[in-house]
Design an enzyme around this catalytic site. Structure first.
Site, PDB file in Angstrom:
ATOM      1  N   PRO A 219       0.818  -1.189   0.000  1.00 38.12           N
ATOM      2  CA  PRO A 219       0.000   0.000   0.000  1.00 38.12           C
ATOM      3  C   PRO A 219       0.854   1.241   0.000  1.00 38.12           C
ATOM      4  O   PRO A 219       1.796   1.363   0.780  1.00 38.12           O
ATOM      5  CB  PRO A 219      -0.742  -0.104   1.316  1.00 38.12           C
ATOM      6  CG  PRO A 219       0.081  -1.005   2.154  1.00 38.12           C
ATOM      7  CD  PRO A 219       1.150  -1.595   1.347  1.00 38.12           C
ATOM      8  N   GLU A 220       0.520   2.178  -0.860  1.00 45.18           N
ATOM      9  CA  GLU A 220       1.152   3.485  -0.866  1.00 45.18           C
ATOM     10  C   GLU A 220       0.132   4.489  -0.329  1.00 45.18           C
ATOM     11  O   GLU A 220      -0.919   4.095   0.157  1.00 45.18           O
ATOM     12  CB  GLU A 220       1.630   3.817  -2.290  1.00 45.18           C
ATOM     13  CG  GLU A 220       2.542   2.729  -2.857  1.00 45.18           C
ATOM     14  CD  GLU A 220       3.031   3.004  -4.261  1.00 45.18           C
ATOM     15  OE1 GLU A 220       3.257   4.170  -4.599  1.00 45.18           O
ATOM     16  OE2 GLU A 220       3.200   2.042  -5.029  1.00 45.18           O
TER      17      GLU A 220
ATOM     18  N   ARG B  93       2.793 -11.905   4.328  1.00 44.83           N
ATOM     19  CA  ARG B  93       4.262 -11.913   4.371  1.00 44.83           C
ATOM     20  C   ARG B  93       4.836 -11.404   5.683  1.00 44.83           C
ATOM     21  O   ARG B  93       6.021 -11.551   5.933  1.00 44.83           O
ATOM     22  CB  ARG B  93       4.800 -11.085   3.195  1.00 44.83           C
ATOM     23  CG  ARG B  93       4.527 -11.763   1.858  1.00 44.83           C
ATOM     24  CD  ARG B  93       4.870 -10.887   0.682  1.00 44.83           C
ATOM     25  NE  ARG B  93       6.313 -10.760   0.512  1.00 44.83           N
ATOM     26  CZ  ARG B  93       6.878 -10.033  -0.459  1.00 44.83           C
ATOM     27  NH1 ARG B  93       6.120  -9.389  -1.315  1.00 44.83           N
ATOM     28  NH2 ARG B  93       8.170  -9.977  -0.571  1.00 44.83           N
TER      29      ARG B  93
END
Length: 271
Positions: free
Chosen positions: A2-3, A110
DNA sequence: AACGCGCCCTGTCCGC
DNA sequence: TGCGGACAGGGCGCGT
């Protein structure tokens, strides 16, 4: 993953849904996702009201009064509000159970993400050291020009360095440079005032549009409702290697800079 | 100091 | 079909 646009989308959803809700208790399923010990995290967060939810850089900041719960989603983190009677979602890292029986769930395949509990002062000090917010009023071409002086690194990895401008990651760095018609390989210090202004405008424009479309989903990103972002189809260069440039038809090129993929049009972005 | 690189971790996809 | 390697939105710590 996510940015800035994806984090902003989640923050707006969360604020609407859980502002003024109270956390009854926290359950840490994966201790490596939280700062400090899992048990102290659980204890400190229990019986706290959520005063507000905001964003700083790519962090979700949950205001608990004296403390701040700061969530960084890493590559695959998700934060969503569940009804509470549903089964635990996969890769569940932390459950925040609300007094109204809803649940804020943090999932992360992750496990590059982090949940940190900081005092208000610790958070203030941390935030003060971060780069400039590209959607704030203090951000303009002059900011980009000033921050890029004497930086020999290529402008694309420079854009992704959170010490200068925050919130721009791998997707929106490539997209901004395409819109500004700038080569990703150009040294940051070689930006002219004119180019810096173009880049500042391009960054603001692409971030605003991406927020309107609720972010970009390549694979994993979901908003706080579990929905994908719609900006993926509006990407002009990212993940389009070999496809024709939408402006000139030249095949989009992929190169690797600082270990990350960069996509650009070798014709439009000669500058 | 500034910069490049490897690493953290799991899943997916592609070529052989 | 199976397997190994490359790659994935981030960020930190290391070495030069």
């Amino acid at each position: 993953m996510p940015e800035l646009p994806e984090v902003e989308t989640i923050v707006r959803d969360l604020r609407r849904k859980v502002k003024h809700a109270t956390i009854r208790r926290a359950i840490v399923c994966r201790a490596d996702l939280v700062s400090g010990s899992a048990s102290s995290f659980e204890t400190r967060i229990a019986d706290r009201e959520i005063d507000d939810v905001s964003r700083r850089a790519k962090n979700i900041v949950i205001d608990l009064g004296t403390d701040r719960l700061v969530v960084n989603l890493g590559m695959t983190g998700r934060l969503s509000v569940l009804d509470g009677d549903e089964a635990d979602p996969p890769y569940l890292g932390v459950r925040l159970e609300l007094t109204d029986h809803r649940v804020i769930a943090y999932q992360d395949v992750r496990r590059f993400g982090r949940l940190e509990l900081l005092s208000a002062k610790e958070w203030r000090d941390r935030s003060a050291k971060m780069g400039v917010e590209p959607l704030s009023s203090e951000f303009d071409g002059e900011t980009v020009f000033r921050l890029s002086r004497e930086r020999r690194v290529a402008v694309k990895p420079w854009l992704m360095d959170q010490h200068f401008i925050v919130g721009v990651g791998n997707i929106y760095a490539s997209e901004s440079l395409f819109r500004a018609r700038l080569s990703p390989r150009r040294q940051a210090r070689r930006l002219t005032r004119r180019r810096a202004a173009d880049l500042a405008n391009a960054i603001r424009e692409v971030l605003r549009e991406a927020i309107e479309f609720r972010g970009t989903t390549l694979l994993d990103y979901r908003d706080a409702n579990g929905q994908k972002g719609d900006f993926s189809s509006r990407l002009r260069v990212y993940d389009r290697e070999g496809e024709p440039c939408l402006v000139c038809g030249t095949p989009i090129k992929r190169i690797v800079q600082s270990g990350r993929s960069t996509f650009f049009c070798p014709y439009c972005q000669r500058g």
